[in-house]
Design an enzyme around this catalytic site. Structure first.
Site, mmCIF file in Angstrom:
data_model
loop_
_atom_site.group_PDB
_atom_site.id
_atom_site.type_symbol
_atom_site.label_atom_id
_atom_site.label_comp_id
_atom_site.label_asym_id
_atom_site.label_seq_id
_atom_site.Cartn_x
_atom_site.Cartn_y
_atom_site.Cartn_z
ATOM 1 N N CYS B 201 0.852 -1.189 0.000
ATOM 2 C CA CYS B 201 0.000 0.000 0.000
ATOM 3 C C CYS B 201 0.891 1.243 0.000
ATOM 4 O O CYS B 201 1.711 1.412 0.903
ATOM 5 C CB CYS B 201 -0.901 -0.005 1.222
ATOM 6 S SG CYS B 201 -1.845 1.518 1.389
ATOM 7 N N CYS B 204 0.127 3.291 3.492
ATOM 8 C CA CYS B 204 0.519 2.856 4.839
ATOM 9 C C CYS B 204 1.533 1.722 4.849
ATOM 10 O O CYS B 204 2.039 1.366 5.913
ATOM 11 C CB CYS B 204 -0.719 2.434 5.627
ATOM 12 S SG CYS B 204 -1.321 0.782 5.193
ATOM 13 N N CYS B 217 -6.356 -1.843 0.321
ATOM 14 C CA CYS B 217 -5.496 -2.124 1.474
ATOM 15 C C CYS B 217 -6.367 -2.509 2.655
ATOM 16 O O CYS B 217 -7.278 -1.776 3.026
ATOM 17 C CB CYS B 217 -4.664 -0.890 1.806
ATOM 18 S SG CYS B 217 -3.710 -1.076 3.331
ATOM 19 N N CYS B 220 -5.384 0.301 5.900
ATOM 20 C CA CYS B 220 -5.787 1.711 6.017
ATOM 21 C C CYS B 220 -7.038 2.027 5.189
ATOM 22 O O CYS B 220 -7.563 3.130 5.278
ATOM 23 C CB CYS B 220 -4.654 2.644 5.591
ATOM 24 S SG CYS B 220 -4.351 2.673 3.817
ATOM 25 N N ASP B 338 22.946 -0.647 -14.121
ATOM 26 C CA ASP B 338 22.702 -1.902 -13.413
ATOM 27 C C ASP B 338 21.758 -2.756 -14.262
ATOM 28 O O ASP B 338 20.666 -2.312 -14.609
ATOM 29 C CB ASP B 338 22.061 -1.577 -12.059
ATOM 30 C CG ASP B 338 21.873 -2.808 -11.193
ATOM 31 O OD1 ASP B 338 22.098 -3.933 -11.669
ATOM 32 O OD2 ASP B 338 21.496 -2.638 -10.023
HETATM 33 ZN ZN LIG Z 1 -2.840 1.059 3.416
#
Ligand SMILES: [Zn+2]
EC number: 6.3.5.13
Lengths: 242, 412
Positions: B201, B204, B217, B220, B338
């Site tokens: 997420c 959060c 999510c 949150c 890279d």
């Molecule tokens: Zn979240």
């Protein structure tokens, strides 16, 4: 443990697979299968428990916030510590390497506790990031050819008495401590700053992990000409930095 | 809206002239189009030139990891239905290149501007855009440590409270999070095949739960916004539920997604989706991408793929096996030095294609393909690869500087 099977866990690909770290799992899987070893690979997401009974655990690199989240979740979960206590082989790269130590600096610039599986402590360098090809000599007790890899990190890792340097650098920074050490290991736990991914650049390290996990003194040889050609090219590149 | 009075101060005019002179010198010296150096000179003389040059334009900014050059072109074509357009069509997408492009469009009504992801917030502050299109964000150029979520955060902070209409992809959690700080968002279900940067997420750090295209999510509550525009097969669904056929010359799902976003942008300027989509059909290639060229008596299609998400979309549009495929990868500074990202690309999907490998980093690719368990042949260069390829149109997939090398070699 079944005689001819290998349980491989890739730890938290949702948080720690920013730098092609899946490659390390693919190389171990492929090289074991080419020896007729049945591989059971489990990719464990950070909302899932880490099973404690596998043979090899791979943990990769990631950005600063995911690194903190991974450390929090691994500490809470405890599975990787139980696996280490069971004698499992653990191989870690970059952010994952720092997590296996006692502590590192997180994205909030605070000291974050690691898992204490390697006797190392990581801080953050003040200078610019270490970026580029690296060439080093792996601890001679491991009996491996030179280490080649690509580093891209700001971390500095200090080794305590319980950890041995995994390699000594000829070119590149490695642990960033200025003493030429790169990575760390004890008998079953390994850490390195090398991307590349490192096991694709150094298939002999992948074979070492398989041998340790299977308790096999040796493994049948494979046709490694493309790996060897790549190694030769990258070793030459490391000795002639741009 | 477009004003008629000349908005340029004497100093700004001087800056434009000096920039044009520098560009002419640069061109004469054989250093490409000169647009970047011209822009740099002009910006040094007049730092707020970008703002001055855009005051008489309705500006659309387009940013993303992938597809921004193509989408900029599609939007430009669509808006030409309603007035003259100035655009940085060749992909010079940092402030100097943008300045140079805008300096060439004094009688334009619209400025359709591709912006490098890292510069979006700053350019949006300078040019006061009417619309901003946000397509996708994913890992790219690992050695720069340009962390994907940090980019989303910069977008989110830089665009918070913008007066622009933001047209954003609801299917990319990073884009959704970046755009959700904006007061006026039109959400587009444009899709995003690549999911490896969408497990956490962005708000959060919780683990995102996916069910089909929907995501949310559990910790949150941040979740996929409800889109008003959508790509559905070969059609664009508008907010009224009407379906408009997409007929593009450009191949692939990703370009249908780009067309969908472009239609939503065009509609924000009053251009009907049908008109917009019909005009997009005229785009056959964008800065050499998707071009079919002849070389050594063979037909080659040139495809650019710069990062894992781009390769994934490209694999889904190439001709089925046994179409021969040439892969070329470099790792010069413009590509990122890279090559670890090769391991995030599912090269196993090329099984069944005769594969030929070229480019500076052909050995990295060889090991990658060996581990993927697909057959391949390493060749010295394009000539050798083409000579060795079995009959059929050859799909040539290359990353950034490898693509430029290819274009030079085939004279495109
Ligand atoms: Zn979240």
């Amino acid at each position: 443990m079944n005689d001819n099977s290998l349980r491989l866990v890739w730890v938290y690909p949702d948080l720690l697979s920013t730098y092609g770290d899946q490659g390390n799992a693919l190389v171990v899987e492929r090289r074991a299968q080419q020896r007729g070893i049945a591989v059971e690979r489990v990719d464990v997401r950070s909302d899932q428990p880490v099973p404690a009974g596998a043979d090899i655990y791979l943990i990769g690199g990631g950005e600063d916030r995911p690194q903190r989240l991974a450390a929090e979740r691994l500490r809470r979960d405890g599975g990787l510590n139980r696996a280490a206590a069971n004698g499992a082989i653990i191989f870690s790269v970059c952010a994952g390497y720092q997590i296996l130590g006692h502590e590192f600096i997180n994205d909030l610039n605070e000291r974050e506790a690691g898992l204490g599986l390697l006797d190392v402590i990581s801080t953050r360098g003040e200078k610019e990031r270490c970026v580029g090809d690296v060439l080093g000599d792996i601890d001679e007790r491991l009996g491996l050819p030179p280490l080649t890899g690509f580093e891209n990190h700001q971390g500095i890792t200090h080794l305590g008495p319980g950890a041995r340097p995994f390699a000594r650098t000829r070119f590149g920074n490695g642990n960033g401590t200025g003493d030429g050490t790169e990575g760390a290991w004890n008998d079953t736990v390994f850490g390195t700053y090398m991307h590349g991914p490192v096991l694709a650049r150094n298939p002999q390290i992948a074979d070492l992990l398989i041998r340790l996990a299977m308790d096999a003194p040796s493994l049948p040889a494979l046709d490694d000409r493309w790996y060897e050609a790549l190694r030769e090219e990258r070793i030459a590149a490391a000795t002639q930095p741009a | 809206m477009a004003g008629n009075t000349d908005p340029l101060s004497a100093r700004a005019k001087l800056a434009v002239t000096a920039g044009k002179a520098a560009a002419a010198v640069s061109r004469a010296a054989g250093r490409g189009s000169g647009s970047v150096i011209g822009g740099k000179v002009a910006l040094r003389l007049e730092p707020d030139l970008l703002a001055r040059l855009s005051t008489h334009l309705d500006v659309v900014l387009v940013s993303a990891t992938n597809g921004k050059t193509t989408t900029t072109r599609l939007i430009a074509e669509a808006l030409r239905a309603s007035g003259p357009v100035v655009s940085n069509a060749l992909g010079a997408n940092m402030p100097a290149g943008i300045t140079s492009a805008l300096a060439g469009g004094s009688d334009a009504k619209y400025g359709v501007i591709e912006v490098d992801e890292k510069y979006l917030a700053g350019v949006a502050r300078d040019v006061d855009p009417k619309a901003i299109a946000l397509l996708n964000l994913s890992r790219d150029q690992l050695d720069r440590a340009a962390e994907t979520r940090m980019l989303a955060e910069r977008w989110r902070e830089g665009l918070a409270g913008t007066k622009a209409v933001v047209i954003a992809n609801a299917d990319d959690p990073l884009v959704a999070w970046a755009a959700s700080s904006c007061p006026n968002v039109i959400w587009v279900a444009a899709g995003q095949q690549w999911k490896e940067d969408s497990w956490s997420c962005p708000s959060c750090g919780g683990v995102l739960q996916w069910s089909g295209d929907d995501w949310g999510c559990g910790e949150c509550g941040f979740r996929r916004p409800t889109p008003s525009w959508a790509l559905s097969g070969d059609h664009v669904l508008d907010p009224h539920g009407a379906a408009w056929p997409i007929k593009l010359q450009l191949p692939g799902r990703a370009n249908k997604a780009n067309a969908t976003t472009s239609a939503a942008v065009a509609a924000a300027f009053g251009v009907h989706p049908q008109t917009a989509l019909e005009r997009m059909y005229d785009v056959a290639a964008v800065a050499g991408r998707y071009d079919v060229v002849s070389f050594s008596g063979r037909e080659l299609r040139l495809l650019l793929a710069k990062n894992p998400a781009g390769w994934l979309e490209t694999f889904s549009l190439i001709d089925a096996p046994p179409a021969p495929v040439v892969l070329s990868v470099n790792a010069r500074s413009a590509d990122g030095t890279d090559t670890s990202w090769l391991w995030d690309v599912a090269y196993g999907r090329l099984a069944g294609h005769p594969i030929f490998v070229i480019g500076d980093r052909k050995l990295d690719l060889a090991v990658r393909l060996e581990v993927a368990g697909v057959d391949f042949r390493v060749c010295r260069d394009l000539d050798e690869a083409v000579a060795a390829a079995p009959p059929g149109r050859i799909e040539v997939i290359a990353n950034y500087t490898a693509f430029q090398d290819l274009r030079r070699r085939v004279g495109n």
